[in-house]
Write an enzyme that holds these catalytic residues in place. Structure first.
Site, PDB file in Angstrom:
ATOM      1  N   CYS A  53      64.379  80.119  62.101  1.00  0.00           N
ATOM      2  CA  CYS A  53      63.325  79.106  62.185  1.00  0.00           C
ATOM      3  C   CYS A  53      63.150  78.475  60.896  1.00  0.00           C
ATOM      4  O   CYS A  53      62.871  79.058  59.950  1.00  0.00           O
ATOM      5  CB  CYS A  53      61.944  79.901  62.951  1.00  0.00           C
ATOM      6  SG  CYS A  53      60.607  78.623  62.559  1.00  0.00           S
ATOM      7  N   CYS A  56      59.519  78.882  59.410  1.00  0.00           N
ATOM      8  CA  CYS A  56      59.136  79.842  59.108  1.00  0.00           C
ATOM      9  C   CYS A  56      59.824  80.435  57.595  1.00  0.00           C
ATOM     10  O   CYS A  56      59.290  80.846  56.770  1.00  0.00           O
ATOM     11  CB  CYS A  56      59.883  80.997  59.908  1.00  0.00           C
ATOM     12  SG  CYS A  56      59.308  80.892  61.773  1.00  0.00           S
TER      13      CYS A  56
END
Length: 383
Positions: A53, A56
Site C-alpha cells: 500500500c 501505508c
C-alpha cells in the site's frame, strides 16, 4: 582530496539518517498473532497496514516519529503496527477494511482514527481517547488552561441528572473527535450566563453556546454538529468529515497566492457572515474557504472559475452556485437565505443521471491522466 572529503561526509550523513530511522523504528512494535491475547492489560495505538500500500509506506516514517515521541513523553499508550495481510483474521476482528487503518485499542473498545495523518494530530488523538471520557475541571485556573489549549470543547455543568447520562453516552461515541469535561457552576467564568441547571455548553470561536433540548434536539447530534469551529480552512478530507454534521457548507473558493482584491474580498465576506450571522445560520450552515478549485471541480464535475462561492450539501451531493453578484456581506446573506427558503435551484444530486455522468467523468479523467503520462521503455527511460 576535496572530493574524498565530500564523499566521506555524504557517507556519514547517510549513516546518521539510517541510524535515526532505526532509532525511531525501535519505538514501534511489530505485532503478530500473539497480540490478540497479550494486549488486554495495555492501551495500544496500532497501524494496520499492507506492505504493497502506497499510503501505508507514506505513513511509515510519520508512524515511527509517533512511536518515538510517545515513548519520550512517557505516555502509557504503546505504539505498534501489524501487517493486516499476514494476520487478516485479527485485523478483521478489529474491523479493518482498508489500509492504512489506525485504531486505539483500550480494553474491549476500539476507536478509529479519522483525522489528518500527521504526527501531531495522531498523538493528540491518542492522548484524548486514552484518557477519561469526561475530565473534571476542578478550578477556574484549570478551565482557563483548557480554554487556551483547545479550539472546541464541551462542558457539562451540574450534578447527577439524566442529562449527565446523555452527556456520558455522547462522550463515549464522539471522544474520537473532541474533548468532554465536567465542572461545578462556580468554576465557569463569570461571563457565562446560565438560565438553568444542569447544562451542556460548547466553547469555541471565542464564545460559548448552550445546548437547548427543544431547539437542538438529540444531544449527541448537537455535539456532532457543533464539534467544528464555525469558520474553517477546508480541504477534501475535512469536507468529508463535515458531511457527518448534516450542515450545508458555504465555501469561498479562492487562490490564496492571488492577493487581488476580489480573492481576499470574497474570503472576508464569508468570514463576516460566519461571525456576525452565526445565530441566524449556525444550525444549517458551516463556513470556510478552500485554496484552489481542483477538488471542487472533481466533486462537481464542472470547471468553476475562481474566485467564487459554492454551497455544498454533502449528504446528497447537491450544490448551489451564485445566482447574483456578491458585492458585500448583505448580498451573501441574501444568497444564503434564498437557499434556505428554496428560491435558489440546487444542482447535482445522486440521481441515476448524475451517477451516469460521474462514470463518464471518471473515465474521461482517467484517460486524460494516462494520456499525459510519459511512455516508458523497458529500460525505464521516457521516449
Amino acid at each position: 582530496m576535496a572530493g574524498r572529503r565530500s564523499r566521506a561526509a555524504l557517507r556519514l550523513c547517510a549513516t546518521v539518517v539510517l541510524l535515526d530511522v532505526a532509532f525511531c523504528k525501535g519505538f514501534v512494535e511489530d505485532l503478530d498473532e500473539s497480540f490478540k491475547e497479550n494486549r488486554k492489560d495495555d492501551i495500544w495505538l496500532v497501524d494496520f497496514y499492507a506492505p504493497w500500500c502506497g499510503h501505508c509506506k507514506k505513513l511509515e516514517p510519520i508512524w515511527n516519529e509517533v512511536g518515538q515521541e510517545m515513548r519520550s513523553i512517557g505516555s502509557p499508550v504503546k505504539v505498534g503496527k501489524m501487517d493486516a495481510t499476514s494476520y487478516s483474521s485479527i485485523a478483521s476482528e478489529f474491523g479493518v477494511r482498508g489500509y492504512p487503518t489506525i485504531k486505539l485499542l483500550k480494553g474491549d473498545l476500539a476507536y478509529n482514527y479519522r483525522g489528518p495523518r500527521t504526527k501531531d494530530d495522531i498523538i493528540e488523538f491518542a492522548h484524548r481517547v486514552s484518557g477519561a471520557l469526561i475530565r473534571p475541571l476542578p478550578s477556574q485556573q484549570m478551565f482557563e488552561h483548557v480554554r487556551k489549549r483547545h479550539r472546541v470543547f464541551f462542558v457539562y455543568i451540574g450534578g447527577e441528572s439524566p442529562l449527565k447520562e446523555k452527556f456520558a453516552d455522547a462522550a463515549a461515541e464522539l471522544i474520537v473527535y473532541t474533548y468532554f469535561f465536567s465542572a461545578a457552576e462556580d468554576v465557569v467564568p463569570e461571563y457565562v450566563t446560565l438560565k438553568e441547571m444542569p447544562a451542556v455548553l460548547v466553547f469555541k470561536d471565542e464564545t460559548y453556546f448552550i445546548y437547548d433540548e427543544y431547539e437542538d434536539g438529540d444531544l449527541s447530534a448537537w455535539i456532532n454538529r457543533e464539534r467544528f469551529q464555525n469558520y474553517l480552512t477546508v480541504d477534501g478530507f475535512l469536507l468529508y468529515e463535515l458531511g457527518d454534521t448534516g450542515k450545508l457548507v458555504a465555501i469561498a473558493v479562492i487562490d490564496e497566492k492571488n492577493t487581488s482584491v476580489e480573492h481576499t474580498r470574497l474570503k472576508s465576506i464569508i468570514q463576516e457572515v460566519a461571525r456576525d450571522y452565526r445565530d441566524r445560520f449556525h444550525r444549517d450552515f458551516q463556513f470556510g474557504h478552500m485554496d484552489g478549485n481542483d477538488y471542487i471541480n472533481t466533486l462537481l464535475m464542472d470547471e468553476l472559475a475562481i474566485p467564487t462561492v459554492v454551497v455544498l450539501n454533502t449528504s446528497n451531493q447537491q450544490y448551489f452556485l451564485l445566482d447574483r453578484q456578491i458585492k458585500d456581506t448583505e448580498d451573501m446573506v441574501q444568497f444564503i437565505s434564498s437557499i434556505l427558503d428554496g428560491t435558489v435551484e440546487a444542482q447535482g444530486g445522486d440521481s441515476i443521471w448524475q451517477r451516469l455522468k460521474r462514470i463518464v467523468f471518471d473515465a474521461k479523467s482517467t484517460i486524460v491522466l494516462l494520456w499525459n503520462q510519459p511512455v516508458a521503455s523497458c529500460c525505464g527511460t521516457s521516449l
